[in-house]
Design a protein around this motif. Structure first.
Motif, PDB file in Angstrom:
ATOM      1  N   ASN A 420       0.826  -1.216   0.000  1.00 50.89           N
ATOM      2  CA  ASN A 420       0.000   0.000   0.000  1.00 50.89           C
ATOM      3  C   ASN A 420       0.857   1.262   0.000  1.00 50.89           C
ATOM      4  OD1 ASN A 420      -2.429  -1.357  -0.102  1.00 50.89           O
ATOM      5  ND2 ASN A 420      -2.665  -1.439   2.124  1.00 50.89           N
ATOM      6  N   LYS A 421       1.944   1.231   0.742  1.00 50.25           N
ATOM      7  CA  LYS A 421       2.860   2.383   0.767  1.00 50.25           C
ATOM      8  C   LYS A 421       3.510   2.579  -0.599  1.00 50.25           C
ATOM      9  CE  LYS A 421       4.289   3.238   5.527  1.00 50.25           C
ATOM     10  NZ  LYS A 421       5.458   3.471   6.401  1.00 50.25           N
ATOM     11  N   ALA A 422       3.918   1.481  -1.209  1.00 49.66           N
ATOM     12  CA  ALA A 422       4.547   1.560  -2.531  1.00 49.66           C
ATOM     13  C   ALA A 422       3.559   2.072  -3.576  1.00 49.66           C
ATOM     14  CB  ALA A 422       5.098   0.192  -2.931  1.00 49.66           C
ATOM     15  N   LEU A 423       2.289   1.652  -3.462  1.00 49.48           N
ATOM     16  CA  LEU A 423       1.250   2.136  -4.382  1.00 49.48           C
ATOM     17  C   LEU A 423       1.030   3.635  -4.221  1.00 49.48           C
ATOM     18  CD1 LEU A 423      -1.431  -0.715  -4.211  1.00 49.48           C
ATOM     19  CD2 LEU A 423      -0.370   0.156  -6.302  1.00 49.48           C
ATOM     20  N   LYS A 424       0.927   4.082  -2.976  1.00 54.89           N
ATOM     21  CA  LYS A 424       0.701   5.500  -2.711  1.00 54.89           C
ATOM     22  C   LYS A 424       1.868   6.356  -3.192  1.00 54.89           C
ATOM     23  CE  LYS A 424      -2.418   4.997   1.247  1.00 54.89           C
ATOM     24  NZ  LYS A 424      -2.589   5.180   2.717  1.00 54.89           N
ATOM     25  N   ALA A 425       3.063   5.785  -3.107  1.00 55.51           N
ATOM     26  CA  ALA A 425       4.251   6.509  -3.558  1.00 55.51           C
ATOM     27  C   ALA A 425       4.431   6.442  -5.077  1.00 55.51           C
ATOM     28  CB  ALA A 425       5.498   5.954  -2.855  1.00 55.51           C
ATOM     29  N   GLY A 426       3.574   5.686  -5.751  1.00 52.44           N
ATOM     30  CA  GLY A 426       3.660   5.562  -7.209  1.00 52.44           C
ATOM     31  C   GLY A 426       4.821   4.700  -7.671  1.00 52.44           C
ATOM     32  N   LEU A 427       5.315   3.826  -6.782  1.00 51.30           N
ATOM     33  CA  LEU A 427       6.477   3.005  -7.107  1.00 51.30           C
ATOM     34  C   LEU A 427       6.097   1.675  -7.738  1.00 51.30           C
ATOM     35  CD1 LEU A 427       8.585   3.709  -3.897  1.00 51.30           C
ATOM     36  CD2 LEU A 427       8.935   4.656  -6.186  1.00 51.30           C
ATOM     37  N   ILE A 428       4.853   1.264  -7.573  1.00 49.01           N
ATOM     38  CA  ILE A 428       4.352   0.074  -8.255  1.00 49.01           C
ATOM     39  C   ILE A 428       2.969   0.387  -8.814  1.00 49.01           C
ATOM     40  CG2 ILE A 428       5.636  -1.544  -6.792  1.00 49.01           C
ATOM     41  CD1 ILE A 428       3.031  -2.155  -5.335  1.00 49.01           C
ATOM     42  N   LYS A 429       2.550  -0.394  -9.800  1.00 50.63           N
ATOM     43  CA  LYS A 429       1.226  -0.226 -10.385  1.00 50.63           C
ATOM     44  C   LYS A 429       0.259  -1.235  -9.769  1.00 50.63           C
ATOM     45  CE  LYS A 429       2.867   1.738 -14.734  1.00 50.63           C
ATOM     46  NZ  LYS A 429       2.874   1.631 -16.212  1.00 50.63           N
ATOM     47  N   ARG A 440      11.368  -5.173 -13.464  1.00 54.92           N
ATOM     48  CA  ARG A 440      11.102  -4.295 -14.610  1.00 54.92           C
ATOM     49  C   ARG A 440      11.951  -3.035 -14.546  1.00 54.92           C
ATOM     50  NH1 ARG A 440       5.426  -4.524 -17.578  1.00 54.92           N
ATOM     51  NH2 ARG A 440       5.193  -6.778 -17.659  1.00 54.92           N
ATOM     52  N   TYR A 441      12.085  -2.449 -13.358  1.00 61.46           N
ATOM     53  CA  TYR A 441      12.951  -1.277 -13.220  1.00 61.46           C
ATOM     54  C   TYR A 441      14.394  -1.650 -13.563  1.00 61.46           C
ATOM     55  CZ  TYR A 441       9.211   1.277 -10.785  1.00 61.46           C
ATOM     56  OH  TYR A 441       8.049   1.917 -10.452  1.00 61.46           O
ATOM     57  N   TRP A 442      14.808  -2.824 -13.104  1.00 59.13           N
ATOM     58  CA  TRP A 442      16.185  -3.276 -13.329  1.00 59.13           C
ATOM     59  C   TRP A 442      16.461  -3.474 -14.821  1.00 59.13           C
ATOM     60  CZ3 TRP A 442      20.304  -3.950 -10.102  1.00 59.13           C
ATOM     61  CH2 TRP A 442      21.382  -4.684 -10.591  1.00 59.13           C
ATOM     62  N   HIS A 448      16.314   5.283 -10.455  1.00 61.42           N
ATOM     63  CA  HIS A 448      15.679   6.108  -9.416  1.00 61.42           C
ATOM     64  C   HIS A 448      14.500   5.402  -8.744  1.00 61.42           C
ATOM     65  CE1 HIS A 448      14.426   9.658  -7.237  1.00 61.42           C
ATOM     66  NE2 HIS A 448      13.217   9.592  -7.791  1.00 61.42           N
ATOM     67  N   PRO A 449      13.482   4.925  -9.508  1.00 65.76           N
ATOM     68  CA  PRO A 449      12.380   4.223  -8.833  1.00 65.76           C
ATOM     69  C   PRO A 449      12.830   2.922  -8.177  1.00 65.76           C
ATOM     70  CG  PRO A 449      12.139   4.076 -11.219  1.00 65.76           C
ATOM     71  CD  PRO A 449      13.240   5.049 -10.962  1.00 65.76           C
ATOM     72  N   PHE A 450      13.817   2.233  -8.789  1.00 66.89           N
ATOM     73  CA  PHE A 450      14.342   1.004  -8.193  1.00 66.89           C
ATOM     74  C   PHE A 450      14.906   1.310  -6.813  1.00 66.89           C
ATOM     75  CE2 PHE A 450      17.511  -2.116  -7.092  1.00 66.89           C
ATOM     76  CZ  PHE A 450      17.014  -3.322  -7.558  1.00 66.89           C
ATOM     77  N   LEU A 453      12.129   2.267  -4.199  1.00 72.43           N
ATOM     78  CA  LEU A 453      11.394   1.084  -3.752  1.00 72.43           C
ATOM     79  C   LEU A 453      12.288   0.213  -2.867  1.00 72.43           C
ATOM     80  CD1 LEU A 453       8.738  -0.514  -3.960  1.00 72.43           C
ATOM     81  CD2 LEU A 453       9.658  -1.621  -6.023  1.00 72.43           C
ATOM     82  N   HIS A 454      13.537   0.088  -3.243  1.00 67.67           N
ATOM     83  CA  HIS A 454      14.525  -0.681  -2.483  1.00 67.67           C
ATOM     84  C   HIS A 454      14.653  -0.134  -1.054  1.00 67.67           C
ATOM     85  CE1 HIS A 454      18.398  -2.622  -1.563  1.00 67.67           C
ATOM     86  NE2 HIS A 454      18.841  -1.415  -1.219  1.00 67.67           N
ATOM     87  N   GLU A 455      14.783   1.167  -0.928  1.00 65.34           N
ATOM     88  CA  GLU A 455      14.963   1.785   0.397  1.00 65.34           C
ATOM     89  C   GLU A 455      13.690   1.670   1.232  1.00 65.34           C
ATOM     90  OE1 GLU A 455      17.692   2.880   1.747  1.00 65.34           O
ATOM     91  OE2 GLU A 455      18.898   2.497  -0.048  1.00 65.34           O
ATOM     92  N   LEU A 456      12.537   1.813   0.594  1.00 67.31           N
ATOM     93  CA  LEU A 456      11.273   1.711   1.329  1.00 67.31           C
ATOM     94  C   LEU A 456      11.134   0.326   1.969  1.00 67.31           C
ATOM     95  CD1 LEU A 456       7.778   2.873   0.065  1.00 67.31           C
ATOM     96  CD2 LEU A 456       8.050   0.654   1.123  1.00 67.31           C
ATOM     97  N   ILE A 457      11.450  -0.709   1.200  1.00 67.77           N
ATOM     98  CA  ILE A 457      11.264  -2.076   1.687  1.00 67.77           C
ATOM     99  C   ILE A 457      12.393  -2.494   2.623  1.00 67.77           C
ATOM    100  CG2 ILE A 457      11.102  -4.492   0.946  1.00 67.77           C
ATOM    101  CD1 ILE A 457       9.726  -3.447  -1.591  1.00 67.77           C
TER     102      ILE A 457
END
Length: 601
Positions: A420-429, A440-442, A448-450, A453-457
């Protein structure tokens, strides 16, 4: 009131067709070729007509249809099974003298159902298709070996047409045996795609969609794949686009289901097959509000198209098939699959409580299947293949690579919160998972998005690692195996920092030679090959790979390692066994066996 002949009503998908058309106000004549047809036990057919089984006599089948049309003043004939669609299209010129036949041309039906054609079509329009070797006229072993070198095990072996009868193989002897069994009719060898089955359903008019629906499979009749026993509505713009692209290119008119696999690691869609017919999970679409049988008849009889179709987000369960398919595996397996496939409401199941005779028959059938369940059949907690036993007792094991989360330890990460956090941040669809987003980012080089998302998790992973404690048994087993000059590596979709902390807390960090986290690569096969290169082990290395997913198993085969699945899940153990892959319900159990074998060497 128009009269509709539905042929043949012996298929499970005939039920929603008959119910739909009855509720739409049509007079439904159910064409049957057996006295055990489900349609005989239902309130929805208005009348029955005897139709000759087309596999017994093609000409008699057509003659019986014409007879039923004349006798019942039929306005339109709705086919159900593939053979019905095929033969109605073949004899369309004759049958249309008597009634409307809602199928496309014979040539198009034949082409679209051919796996060879589907592969070429996918390539021509830029849709992914599993790497495939077609063996149509002769069996060329050199080609088979070259294909195997490129793709690796596991492989799927199947036929060309509608009844492809797929079989999964993971060694050369089984592959050759299966090829020889099918050589007469042509053989298709296909890359094993790990992922979830999804489908695009459509009624189209010259390649333009009239009605559409998408689904995803939750559980299947076979642990490794097959017809749905539970499926759900699916809303995915990428799948919708791919389905429309195929329909437009074919210029198809009629009902069609296009089956894809959404690959687990990358999220890429692979075209699996095109079905120019009604499909097994039709009832899900019908219950979700997309009434394909009615739309088909309205379109062909009246030229009407549905104006607006509100689609419900539901799931549907084929409970009787759940029980009949899995009761043979024993009570533990049956309980697990029933828990997974229970419907949200009895109305969203094939028990049909609103249809008393059908409900009674289905309930009796389910009860009979339950009574056949044997308590003596059990899925053992550990299973070793001959390949793994040979590696331990006849060769020199020099390498063990393991996944972390779900294999060595289960990390307590609140994935729903993270998502949910990643969705709100626009990091995943919404239609993509976290791991496939990393991949996919890799692959796209989007650093940048990779990184975000990496740091968030990573914060959640570090917190989960802090909850771990030293595992004395695991530590002692790692130490004992390490003393026998065996290299250890850990590859993980977690961050390298989190992996190091987890291994340290468990007391096994000092025994691990190489760690590959998602920082280096989120792709499992690349992680395995990178770990082997980093340890400087020259081929032929003789190693084992522990993992908890089918992605791990496939990558292990490709990397030249012997896979072993770690899982407590009974269905996942069945998957491993069907692939001839070792498994254990706990990594310590298999490590004990390895340690004992090495001490005896």
């Amino acid at each position: 009131m128009a009269n509709v002949l539905v042929i043949r009503a012996s298929y499970k998908k005939a039920y929603p067709i008959i119910e739909s058309l009855n509720r739409a106000g049509y007079r439904v004549i159910a064409g049957i070729d057996t006295m055990v047809s489900e349609a005989l036990f239902s309130i929805f057919p208005d009348k029955f007509a005897w139709i000759i089984n087309p596999y017994k006599s093609e000409k008699s089948y057509i003659a019986s249809i014409i007879s039923a049309i004349k006798e019942n003043h039929v306005d339109i004939v709705v086919p159900v099974g593939f053979i019905d669609f095929l033969l109605l299209s073949k004899y369309k010129d004759i049958l249309e003298r008597y009634a409307v036949i809602p199928v496309d041309s014979f040539e198009k039906i034949v082409s679209l159902s051919d796996k060879w054609y589907a592969g070429g079509l996918a390539e021509s329009i830029g849709v992914s298709y599993p790497r495939t070797l077609f063996l149509k006229d002769s069996i060329d072993l050199a080609s088979v070996k070259a294909f195997l070198d490129e793709v690796g095990f596991p492989l799927v072996v199947k036929g060309f047409g509608d009844a492809s009868r797929p079989r999964f193989v993971s060694n050369f002897d089984d592959l050759i045996r299966e090829i020889n069994l099918r050589a007469k009719d042509g053989v298709l060898l296909q890359e094993f795609i790990v992922g979830v089955g999804v489908g695009y359903f459509v009624l189209s008019d010259n390649g333009k969609p009239v009605a559409e629906f998408m689904h995803r499979r939750i559980a299947e009749v076979n642990p490794l794949g097959g017809a749905s026993i539970k499926a759900a509505s699916n809303f995915d713009p990428e799948l919708l686009s791919l389905g429309r692209k195929i329909v437009e290119r074919t210029g198809f008119t009629g009902v069609m289901m296009i089956e894809f696999k959404k690959e687990a690691e990358t999220g890429n869609y692979y075209l699996m097959e095109i079905n120019p017919k009604f499909w097994g999970s039709l009832e899900l679409a019908y219950k979700a509000g997309v009434d394909f049988p009615r739309y088909l008849v309205d379109f062909y009889l009246k030229g009407e198209k549905p104006k607006q179709i509100p689609v419900k987000n539901i799931s549907f369960s084929w409970i009787t098939e759940v029980i009949s398919s899995y009761s043979k595996h024993g009570l533990n397996v049956l309980v697990e699959i029933v828990q997974r496939t229970l419907p949200d409401s009895p109305l969203f199941s094939d028990l049909h409580p609103y249809d008393p005779p059908n409900f009674m028959v289905k309930s009796l059938f389910a009860t009979f299947s339950l009574l056949k369940t044997s308590n003596k059949v059990a899925i053992e907690p550990i299973y070793l293949t001959k390949c793994l036993r040979d590696l331990l007792h006849k060769r020199k094991l020099n390498l063990i690579i393991s996944d972390l989360d779900g294999t060595i330890v289960k990390l307590n990460i609140p994935w729903r919160v993270v998502r949910n956090k990643a969705l709100k941040a626009g990091l995943i669809k919404p239609h993509r998972g976290i791991n496939e987003s990393f991949v996919r980012y890799w692959l796209a080089g989007d650093k940048h998005p990779f990184t975000k998302l990496h740091e968030l998790i990573k914060d959640y992973e570090i917190n989960a690692a802090a909850d771990l404690h030293k595992n004395e048994l695991l530590s002692s087993l790692f130490e004992a195996i390490k003393q026998k000059s065996v290299y250890f590596a850990v590859v993980s979709i977690q961050s390298e920092e989190a992996v190091i902390k987890c291994l340290g807390r468990l007391g096994i960090l000092d025994y691990v030679d190489v760690i590959i986290g998602r920082d280096i690569t989120p792709l499992r096969l690349k992680a395995l090959t990178h770990a082997i290169e980093k340890m400087g082990i020259n081929e032929p290395y003789q190693g084992i790979m522990f993992g908890d997913t089918l992605t791990d198993i496939k990558a292990a085969f490709r990397a030249g390692l012997v896979p072993c699945r770690i899982t407590k899940n009974y269905i996942e153990r069945l998957q491993a066994k069907d692939l001839n892959v070792s498994y254990a319900d706990n990594i310590t159990k298999i490590l004990k066996i390895i340690s004992s074998a090495l001490r005896g060497s």
